[in-house]
Design an enzyme around this catalytic site. Structure first.
Site, mmCIF file in Angstrom:
data_model
loop_
_atom_site.group_PDB
_atom_site.id
_atom_site.type_symbol
_atom_site.label_atom_id
_atom_site.label_comp_id
_atom_site.label_asym_id
_atom_site.label_seq_id
_atom_site.Cartn_x
_atom_site.Cartn_y
_atom_site.Cartn_z
ATOM 1 N N LYS A 58 142.704 97.285 23.786
ATOM 2 C CA LYS A 58 143.626 98.135 24.529
ATOM 3 C C LYS A 58 144.686 98.811 23.654
ATOM 4 O O LYS A 58 145.202 99.872 24.014
ATOM 5 C CB LYS A 58 144.323 97.317 25.623
ATOM 6 C CG LYS A 58 143.433 96.923 26.787
ATOM 7 C CD LYS A 58 143.152 98.102 27.706
ATOM 8 C CE LYS A 58 142.494 97.665 28.995
ATOM 9 N NZ LYS A 58 142.274 98.799 29.912
ATOM 10 N N SER A 83 147.026 94.028 34.164
ATOM 11 C CA SER A 83 146.958 92.576 34.353
ATOM 12 C C SER A 83 147.244 91.821 33.063
ATOM 13 O O SER A 83 147.347 90.604 33.072
ATOM 14 C CB SER A 83 145.573 92.173 34.876
ATOM 15 O OG SER A 83 144.578 92.450 33.904
ATOM 16 N N GLU A 209 129.593 93.811 34.273
ATOM 17 C CA GLU A 209 130.634 93.452 35.236
ATOM 18 C C GLU A 209 130.420 92.031 35.740
ATOM 19 O O GLU A 209 129.289 91.535 35.744
ATOM 20 C CB GLU A 209 130.593 94.378 36.454
ATOM 21 C CG GLU A 209 131.001 95.810 36.194
ATOM 22 C CD GLU A 209 131.018 96.624 37.477
ATOM 23 O OE1 GLU A 209 132.098 97.124 37.832
ATOM 24 O OE2 GLU A 209 129.955 96.761 38.115
ATOM 25 N N GLY A 213 132.859 91.476 41.024
ATOM 26 C CA GLY A 213 133.569 92.734 40.853
ATOM 27 C C GLY A 213 132.645 93.851 40.406
ATOM 28 O O GLY A 213 132.849 94.447 39.348
ATOM 29 N N ASP A 215 132.118 96.943 41.357
ATOM 30 C CA ASP A 215 132.468 98.247 41.920
ATOM 31 C C ASP A 215 131.807 99.399 41.164
ATOM 32 O O ASP A 215 131.378 100.380 41.772
ATOM 33 C CB ASP A 215 133.986 98.440 41.954
ATOM 34 C CG ASP A 215 134.641 98.184 40.610
ATOM 35 O OD1 ASP A 215 134.577 97.036 40.132
ATOM 36 O OD2 ASP A 215 135.224 99.125 40.027
ATOM 37 N N SER A 309 135.629 92.560 23.824
ATOM 38 C CA SER A 309 136.822 93.371 24.084
ATOM 39 C C SER A 309 138.151 92.681 23.819
ATOM 40 O O SER A 309 139.151 93.349 23.574
ATOM 41 C CB SER A 309 136.799 93.893 25.522
ATOM 42 O OG SER A 309 136.785 92.817 26.446
#
Length: 326
Positions: A58, A83, A209, A213, A215, A309
């Protein structure tokens, strides 16, 4: 005749982000494991963003976006919502650039991520992720205080910054048959897919995923963004109810498939990484490895790249998840 709209991000945007991040972000290592290769039947190359500043990819996107703010914007400060990992990334980017940050975080965010965000100097405002709108809270704070908002994925500069992880991987190891990355809001895989398809058109892009979750999987199947209830999963970085609008417009063109993994498979991948690779990865960072180890990624080509990640998890939670699974 109508012309297609220009792409939201391009390979050149990612290369530009890489130049901006040079000397600021870490060039993270690529790890190999003969044991892993034997288990999955492919040569697996792990891009370990758990060794990135703030312990996750990030920082790449946050700094790329924050460094482009005007002097006036930097003087007023930055707002963000996250989060945990984007929270830390924006807090550190703000500190590096001599400004301040206000971060909207869920009240159940992992303690280690909240403490790290505070340690970078950010002000934290908490909310209930299952009953409140974090975007609305952050935008109200930004309007009240005149802050620039840097979202966790819905921003071209953020996506381009995240794509530098895949750019580094491919520069180091060359052509791959497939690239796996976790999917939360979709910024990492959007940037990664832009790079990978830009360099090697035939590469297969696999997003991963948690089962609870899914989506993005549902949205890709429907051809439009689908909303689900906020999922309960140990992969807190992927506990979203819908993909980003900008990220989905990229991913619906470039992502080939979505693999789903269970929380138990995520735990097993975390244990494998700790015991055999000697690295600590957080649940969201473990999902692509879980897809490989469980066979859920499907048939694999000879060479596979994986974006690990992040590794932001405190010792107590790590021991609990990898021990009795509670």
């Amino acid at each position: 005749m109508t012309t297609a709209p220009p792409p939201i991000i391009t390979l050149d945007d990612v290369r530009d982000a890489a130049a901006r991040l040079k000397g600021v972000a870490h060039r993270t290592p690529v790890l190999r494991s003969r044991t892993l290769d034997a288990l999955v039947g492919s040569e697996v190359l792990l891009k370990c963003e758990n060794f990135q500043r703030v312990g996750a990819f990030k920082f790449r996107g946050a700094y790329n976006a924050a460094s482009r703010l005007t002097t006036e914007q930097l003087a007023r400060g930055i707002a963000a919502y996250s989060s945990g990992n984007h929270a830390q990334a924006v807090a550190l980017a703000a500190r590096e650039l001599g400004t301040t940050a206000v971060i909207v975080m869920p009240d159940d965010a992992p303690r280690s991520k909240r403490e790290a965000t505070e340690a970078y100097g950010a002000e934290i405002v908490t909310y209930d992720r299952y009953g409140a709108d974090r975007v609305a809270i952050a935008e109200a704070l930004a309007a009240e205080r005149g802050l620039a908002v840097i979202p966790p994925y819905e921003h071209p500069h953020v996506m381009a910054g995240q794509g530098t992880a895949a750019l580094e991987l491919l520069e180091e190891v060359g052509e791959l048959g497939a690239l796996l990355a976790p999917v939360g809001g979709g910024g990492l895989i959007a940037g990664s897919a832009t790079v990978a398809k830009g360099l090697y058109e035939g590469i297969r892009i696999v997003g991963v995923e948690p089962e609870a979750g899914d989506d993005t999987r549902r949205s890709l199947e429907a051809g439009r963004r689908v909303e689900i209830p906020v999922p309960h999963t140990i992969a807190d970085g992927q506990a979203l109810h819908t993909p980003g609008e900008l990220t989905f417009s990229v991913n619906r063109r470039l992502v080939d498939t979505i693999a789903l993994v269970s929380d138990d498979e995520i735990r097993a991948a975390m244990r494998f990484a700790f015991e055999r690779l000697k690295i600590v990865i957080e649940p969201s960072g473990a999902t692509p490895l879980a897809a490989l180890l469980s066979g859920r990624a499907g048939p694999l080509p000879r060479r596979v790249g994986v974006i690990v990640s992040g590794g932001n998890i405190d010792a107590e939670r790590f021991a609990r998840l990898c021990g009795d699974g509670a």
